[in-house]
Design a protein around this motif. Structure first.
Motif, mmCIF file in Angstrom:
data_model
loop_
_atom_site.group_PDB
_atom_site.id
_atom_site.type_symbol
_atom_site.label_atom_id
_atom_site.label_comp_id
_atom_site.label_asym_id
_atom_site.label_seq_id
_atom_site.Cartn_x
_atom_site.Cartn_y
_atom_site.Cartn_z
ATOM 1 N N GLU A 96 -8.294 9.848 -1.156
ATOM 2 C CA GLU A 96 -9.514 10.064 -1.027
ATOM 3 C C GLU A 96 -9.898 11.627 -1.836
ATOM 4 O O GLU A 96 -11.131 11.502 -2.209
ATOM 5 N N THR A 97 -8.809 12.240 -1.808
ATOM 6 C CA THR A 97 -9.012 13.552 -2.466
ATOM 7 C C THR A 97 -8.362 13.510 -4.074
ATOM 8 O O THR A 97 -8.130 14.579 -4.669
ATOM 9 N N GLY A 98 -8.338 12.377 -4.310
ATOM 10 C CA GLY A 98 -7.707 12.197 -6.078
ATOM 11 C C GLY A 98 -6.424 12.598 -5.852
ATOM 12 O O GLY A 98 -5.698 12.676 -7.132
ATOM 13 N N GLN A 99 -5.402 12.715 -4.946
ATOM 14 C CA GLN A 99 -4.045 12.780 -5.062
ATOM 15 C C GLN A 99 -3.212 11.476 -5.024
ATOM 16 O O GLN A 99 -3.805 10.618 -4.336
ATOM 17 N N THR A 100 -2.122 11.361 -5.543
ATOM 18 C CA THR A 100 -1.354 10.573 -5.493
ATOM 19 C C THR A 100 0.188 10.985 -4.707
ATOM 20 O O THR A 100 0.952 11.477 -5.352
ATOM 21 N N THR A 101 0.131 10.510 -3.452
ATOM 22 C CA THR A 101 1.304 10.813 -2.532
ATOM 23 C C THR A 101 1.847 9.555 -2.112
ATOM 24 O O THR A 101 1.021 8.956 -1.515
ATOM 25 N N HIS A 103 0.961 -1.229 -0.111
ATOM 26 C CA HIS A 103 0.031 0.007 -0.084
ATOM 27 C C HIS A 103 0.921 1.387 -0.145
ATOM 28 O O HIS A 103 1.133 1.904 0.937
ATOM 29 N N PRO A 104 1.427 1.478 -1.215
ATOM 30 C CA PRO A 104 2.521 2.741 -1.029
ATOM 31 C C PRO A 104 1.930 3.998 -1.199
ATOM 32 O O PRO A 104 2.728 4.760 -0.979
ATOM 33 N N LEU A 105 0.561 4.045 -1.399
ATOM 34 C CA LEU A 105 0.097 5.622 -1.311
ATOM 35 C C LEU A 105 -0.654 5.907 0.073
ATOM 36 O O LEU A 105 -1.198 4.992 0.466
ATOM 37 N N CYS A 106 -0.597 7.282 0.018
ATOM 38 C CA CYS A 106 -1.295 7.758 1.188
ATOM 39 C C CYS A 106 -2.925 7.693 0.942
ATOM 40 O O CYS A 106 -3.529 8.270 0.108
ATOM 41 N N VAL A 107 -3.554 6.889 2.127
ATOM 42 C CA VAL A 107 -5.019 6.731 1.935
ATOM 43 C C VAL A 107 -5.703 8.060 1.845
ATOM 44 O O VAL A 107 -6.591 8.030 1.385
ATOM 45 N N VAL A 108 -5.291 9.104 2.724
ATOM 46 C CA VAL A 108 -6.198 10.181 2.847
ATOM 47 C C VAL A 108 -6.149 11.092 1.559
ATOM 48 O O VAL A 108 -6.842 11.600 1.048
ATOM 49 N N LEU A 140 0.098 6.468 5.273
ATOM 50 C CA LEU A 140 -0.267 7.784 5.156
ATOM 51 C C LEU A 140 1.183 8.586 4.949
ATOM 52 O O LEU A 140 2.294 8.073 5.317
ATOM 53 N N CYS A 141 0.889 9.849 4.289
ATOM 54 C CA CYS A 141 2.374 10.538 4.252
ATOM 55 C C CYS A 141 2.555 11.199 5.441
ATOM 56 O O CYS A 141 1.625 11.312 6.446
ATOM 57 N N GLU A 142 3.675 11.705 5.501
ATOM 58 C CA GLU A 142 4.274 12.391 6.870
ATOM 59 C C GLU A 142 3.162 13.293 7.264
ATOM 60 O O GLU A 142 2.865 13.617 8.395
ATOM 61 N N ARG A 143 2.777 14.184 6.177
ATOM 62 C CA ARG A 143 1.810 15.586 6.672
ATOM 63 C C ARG A 143 0.354 14.939 7.369
ATOM 64 O O ARG A 143 -0.011 15.330 8.424
#
Length: 89
Positions: free
Chosen positions: A36-41, A28-33, A67-70
């Protein structure tokens, strides 16, 4: 940081956790939050949905989210303030 805080290993973040964390980020390499907003982080953190201090399962993949760090920092801060392990609405 609190000088009385236990070591990461004593809090459950030992060698086994590091392996589970690495596997989870690979799967699961991408931030799930962000997703949800259409971003790939890229996710850099693995968060327990139900925190360990609230009885969450440490190694259960159903209790983990990438999750991403932010977002990890925001969710952790919200949990400390409100007891809810989610972004404030």
């Amino acid at each position: 940081m609190d000088d009385r805080r236990e070591s990461s290993a004593r809090r459950g973040y030992d060698r086994t956790w590091r392996r589970v964390r690495l596997f989870h980020l690979q799967e699961h390499p991408l931030c799930v939050v962000c997703l949800e907003t259409g971003q790939t982080t890229a996710a850099t953190e693995v968060d327990h949905i139900a925190p360990l201090t609230a009885g969450g399962e440490r190694l259960d993949s159903r209790n983990l989210r990438s999750l991403c760090e932010r977002h990890h920092k925001q969710i952790t801060a919200a949990y400390r303030l409100t007891g809810k392990n989610e972004l404030p609405t």
